[in-house]
Design a protein around this motif. Structure first.
Motif, PDB file in Angstrom:
ATOM      1  N   ALA A 211       0.831  -1.207   0.000  1.00 53.42           N
ATOM      2  CA  ALA A 211       0.000   0.000   0.000  1.00 53.42           C
ATOM      3  C   ALA A 211       0.861   1.250   0.000  1.00 53.42           C
ATOM      4  CB  ALA A 211      -0.938  -0.012   1.211  1.00 53.42           C
ATOM      5  N   LEU A 212       1.977   1.220   0.727  1.00 54.22           N
ATOM      6  CA  LEU A 212       2.900   2.357   0.712  1.00 54.22           C
ATOM      7  C   LEU A 212       3.435   2.603  -0.686  1.00 54.22           C
ATOM      8  CD1 LEU A 212       5.025   1.932   3.951  1.00 54.22           C
ATOM      9  CD2 LEU A 212       3.793   3.978   3.265  1.00 54.22           C
ATOM     10  N   ALA A 213       3.860   1.537  -1.342  1.00 58.07           N
ATOM     11  CA  ALA A 213       4.434   1.676  -2.684  1.00 58.07           C
ATOM     12  C   ALA A 213       3.398   2.194  -3.676  1.00 58.07           C
ATOM     13  CB  ALA A 213       4.992   0.333  -3.151  1.00 58.07           C
ATOM     14  N   VAL A 214       2.213   1.601  -3.662  1.00 58.44           N
ATOM     15  CA  VAL A 214       1.175   2.030  -4.595  1.00 58.44           C
ATOM     16  C   VAL A 214       0.747   3.465  -4.297  1.00 58.44           C
ATOM     17  CG1 VAL A 214      -1.229   1.642  -5.290  1.00 58.44           C
ATOM     18  CG2 VAL A 214       0.356  -0.279  -5.115  1.00 58.44           C
ATOM     19  N   GLY A 215       0.561   3.789  -3.034  1.00 62.72           N
ATOM     20  CA  GLY A 215       0.162   5.139  -2.666  1.00 62.72           C
ATOM     21  C   GLY A 215       1.190   6.178  -3.070  1.00 62.72           C
TER      22      GLY A 215
END
Length: 130
Positions: A26-30
């Motif tokens: 989620a961090l990477a996608v966000g």
């Protein structure tokens, strides 16, 4: 029958692994979509809330007027991911029958708390605020 200590170790390994992988994803996608750490934090929060919702619905008991739950993540066999987790050191060499393990619904609920905790640490611990 596996010991309670071994069942707890399997539960903790599963929750930490899933919580970490989901938080990192989620961090990477966000960050890729929004371009800022604030967007990444929002993505982690939204994914955590979604997992919390699914997990909390899954751990509810089956109503007496229904034959089965409306929302469940349970299965009669383990996934490849769960099989790989059995090779991590606290579980390596131990045999835990799949039927004796803590259910996926409870694990997803606990993993959602890890993901929401990552969002909380980003907000208050690291000062990632809009």
């Amino acid at each position: 029958m596996a010991s309670k200590r071994l069942l707890l170790a399997e539960f903790v390994v599963w929750v930490v692994a899933v919580g970490g992988v989901v938080s990192a994803g989620a961090l990477a996608v966000g960050y890729l979509v929004g371009g800022t750490l604030v967007a990444a934090k929002y993505a982690v929060f939204l994914v955590g809330v979604a997992l919390f919702g699914v997990g909390s619905l899954g751990i509810q008991p089956t109503p007496s007027y229904k034959e089965q739950k409306r929302v469940t993540l349970e299965s009669d066999r383990q996934t490849g991911f769960e099989a790989r987790l059995q090779r991590i050191p606290p579980l390596r060499g131990e045999r835990i029958p799949f039927d004796n393990r803590v259910g996926r619904n409870a694990k997803v609920f606990a993993a959602s708390l890890i993901v929401l905790g990552v969002s909380l640490v980003m907000e208050f611990g690291l000062g990632v605020r809009p």
